[in-house]
Each structure stands twice: as C-alpha cells, then as structure tokens.
Write a protein that holds these residues in place. Structure first.
Motif, PDB file in Angstrom:
ATOM      1  N   VAL A 278     -11.737   5.770  -9.225  1.00  0.00           N
ATOM      2  CA  VAL A 278     -10.973   4.944 -10.167  1.00  0.00           C
ATOM      3  C   VAL A 278      -9.650   4.516  -9.543  1.00  0.00           C
ATOM      4  N   THR A 279      -8.958   5.461  -8.898  1.00  0.00           N
ATOM      5  CA  THR A 279      -7.692   5.149  -8.236  1.00  0.00           C
ATOM      6  C   THR A 279      -7.897   4.103  -7.149  1.00  0.00           C
ATOM      7  N   ARG A 280      -8.925   4.287  -6.340  1.00  0.00           N
ATOM      8  CA  ARG A 280      -9.207   3.359  -5.246  1.00  0.00           C
ATOM      9  C   ARG A 280      -9.476   1.957  -5.781  1.00  0.00           C
ATOM     10  N   ALA A 281     -10.317   1.824  -6.798  1.00  0.00           N
ATOM     11  CA  ALA A 281     -10.649   0.517  -7.351  1.00  0.00           C
ATOM     12  C   ALA A 281      -9.423  -0.149  -7.970  1.00  0.00           C
ATOM     13  N   THR A 282      -8.593   0.631  -8.655  1.00  0.00           N
ATOM     14  CA  THR A 282      -7.393   0.080  -9.288  1.00  0.00           C
ATOM     15  C   THR A 282      -6.397  -0.396  -8.248  1.00  0.00           C
ATOM     16  N   LEU A 283      -6.225   0.371  -7.173  1.00  0.00           N
ATOM     17  CA  LEU A 283      -5.319  -0.044  -6.105  1.00  0.00           C
ATOM     18  C   LEU A 283      -5.803  -1.342  -5.454  1.00  0.00           C
ATOM     19  N   LEU A 284      -7.094  -1.438  -5.208  1.00  0.00           N
ATOM     20  CA  LEU A 284      -7.631  -2.654  -4.612  1.00  0.00           C
ATOM     21  C   LEU A 284      -7.383  -3.863  -5.518  1.00  0.00           C
TER      22      LEU A 284
ATOM     23  N   GLY B 211       0.770  -1.236   0.000  1.00  0.00           N
ATOM     24  CA  GLY B 211       0.000   0.000   0.000  1.00  0.00           C
ATOM     25  C   GLY B 211       0.803   1.289   0.000  1.00  0.00           C
ATOM     26  N   PRO B 212       1.847   1.426   0.827  1.00  0.00           N
ATOM     27  CA  PRO B 212       2.593   2.688   0.851  1.00  0.00           C
ATOM     28  C   PRO B 212       3.173   3.071  -0.504  1.00  0.00           C
ATOM     29  N   VAL B 213       3.695   2.084  -1.236  1.00  0.00           N
ATOM     30  CA  VAL B 213       4.289   2.370  -2.551  1.00  0.00           C
ATOM     31  C   VAL B 213       3.205   2.608  -3.597  1.00  0.00           C
ATOM     32  N   LEU B 214       2.297   1.638  -3.729  1.00  0.00           N
ATOM     33  CA  LEU B 214       1.277   1.738  -4.762  1.00  0.00           C
ATOM     34  C   LEU B 214       0.271   2.845  -4.460  1.00  0.00           C
ATOM     35  N   GLY B 215      -0.033   3.046  -3.172  1.00  0.00           N
ATOM     36  CA  GLY B 215      -0.974   4.109  -2.809  1.00  0.00           C
ATOM     37  C   GLY B 215      -0.425   5.483  -3.140  1.00  0.00           C
ATOM     38  N   TRP B 216       0.834   5.729  -2.774  1.00  0.00           N
ATOM     39  CA  TRP B 216       1.447   7.027  -3.066  1.00  0.00           C
ATOM     40  C   TRP B 216       1.497   7.267  -4.576  1.00  0.00           C
ATOM     41  N   PHE B 217       1.897   6.249  -5.331  1.00  0.00           N
ATOM     42  CA  PHE B 217       1.998   6.401  -6.783  1.00  0.00           C
ATOM     43  C   PHE B 217       0.612   6.555  -7.415  1.00  0.00           C
ATOM     44  N   GLY B 218      -0.338   5.746  -6.965  1.00  0.00           N
ATOM     45  CA  GLY B 218      -1.678   5.787  -7.549  1.00  0.00           C
ATOM     46  C   GLY B 218      -2.352   7.125  -7.382  1.00  0.00           C
TER      47      GLY B 218
END
Length: 253
Positions: A168-174, A152-159
C-alpha cells in the motif's frame, strides 16, 4: 552528441528505473544525483527529462496496483505537493540564472540528507500521521520535487513511517510521484522548457525505463531491500558530500 555521455545516461536511467520498481521510490534522486552531480547534464535540462521518464516508470510499475493506493494519504500529501512544486521550480530557475554554485550546493545537501534518510530505516508509527503533518511533508516533498524532480527522500521516509502494508505504501508513493512529475512537466512546458534536447534525451531513455522496470518486477535483487538501499545510498552520500564541498569552495573563491 557524445556517445559516451549517452551510454552513461542510459546506464544510470536503467539502474534508477530498476531501483524504483523494486522499492517504490528514488529513481529521480539517483538520476539527478549521478548525472547532475557529475555535471553530465545541466540541472534544468536533467530535471525536465527525469519528470517525463518518471511518469512512464510509475505507470508501468503501478499497472494492476491502483486499488492499493491509500486515498487519504495520497490526498493530503498531494494537497501539500502541488503548490510547493511551483515554488521549488521557481527557486531552481532563479538559482540557475543567478547563482549556479548555490544551486549545485543545494543539490549536494539534498543528496546528503536524502541518502541519510534512505539508509536509516524509519520505524513505523503506532498510529497514522494527522492531516496537517501529512500536508507539511507533502509540501516539503513538492518543494524538492519542484527543484530536482526527486521527492522520494522526503515522501519515502514519511510514507514508510505510516502503519500501512508495504504494498500500500509503495503504490501510494508511486501515485504521489506521478502527481509531482506531471504537475512539474506542465509548468515546465508552459515556461517553454520542453526543448528539443529534453525530447531527445527522453526518447533515448524510454527503452531503458521500460527494460529497467520490467527487470525490477521480473527479477528482484537477491540482496534484501535494506542492503540494496544501504549500498546505493552509501555511495550517493559520498557523492553528495563531494558536490556540496566543491560547490561551496567554488562559491567562496
């Protein structure tokens, strides 16, 4: 089994699943930070449990929202994630066998850097990141996902730096998280790591995940998302510092 450990485990899982259903990430980081940092459970056992619980949380949180997944972002992040998960899992197993203090120090540093990245709100880019940059961040996310089942820390920050709608960002991260956790669970299973202890803690945590995810969707917090993140990750930052320092001192003494 110590009932106080079980109750503490359930409380942390409940909060982590609630938090992820609201923000779209960080369930794994919260659980591994608190339970791993306080040595409630061993890191290999804990990360295997987190992977299985995260799969359920994501499936529940994504229900009815699969159409929001940005396929281009998901593809390039996933392309980086999958091979790096194997590397991260192998590194965790090696450190757990040969240098436990180094593994705990890595966990502390991961929590510190991850908390800082979550507290500081990233400004969206004017344009979407290219395929190569997205693949690189996917690889970093896969590496920490393989080690700690918490990308999450890496992908969340980038997303959240991408100029996309929040939903859209939330769904893609999940979707990226379910890719990470499913791949990691398969690898752990092939290594014989899905032990009876893993199954027991997963079974205990399932109701907490279901309830926490339902609470997040039905009763979002009155705090703004930014204030919620700052409060949670401010505390985790302090925990990360304590873990890193204590592990370092244990390693040099």
């Amino acid at each position: 089994m110590d009932y106080s450990v079980v109750l503490f485990f359930l409380a942390v899982v409940l909060f982590g699943s609630y938090f992820q259903s609201v923000t779209g990430f960080a369930m794994g980081m919260i659980i591994v930070s608190v339970l791993g940092g306080l040595r409630v459970l061993e890191i290999p056992l804990l990360t295997a449990v987190i992977s299985l619980l995260t799969i359920l949380n994501v499936l529940l949180a994504l229900r009815g929202q699969y159409h929001l997944i940005d396929r281009r972002l998901f593809f390039w992040l996933g392309l980086g994630q999958v091979p790096a998960i194997f590397l991260g899992l192998s590194l965790m197993n090696w450190l757990d066998e040969h240098s436990t203090w180094a593994l705990e120090m890595c966990l502390g540093l991961f929590i510190m850097l991850g908390s800082l990245s979550m507290v500081v709100k990233p400004e969206p880019n004017a344009e979407r990141s290219g395929a190569l940059v997205t693949w690189i961040f996917g690889s970093f996310g896969g590496l920490v996902g393989g080690m700690f089942s918490a990308s999450g820390p890496v992908l969340g920050w980038f997303g959240y730096r991408q100029p996309l709608a929040m939903a859209v960002t939330r769904a893609t991260l999940l979707a990226c998280f379910i890719l990470t956790t499913t791949t990691r669970t398969i690898l752990v299973g092939l290594e014989g790591g899905l032990t009876q202890s893993v199954i027991t803690f997963v079974s205990l945590g399932l109701p907490a995940v279901i309830f926490g995810t339902w609470l997040g969707r039905r009763y979002p917090p009155r705090l703004t998302e930014n204030n919620l993140k700052r409060s949670a990750f401010g505390l985790l930052l302090l925990l990360g510092i304590w873990i890193a320092v204590s592990a370092f001192l244990r390693g040099i003494i």
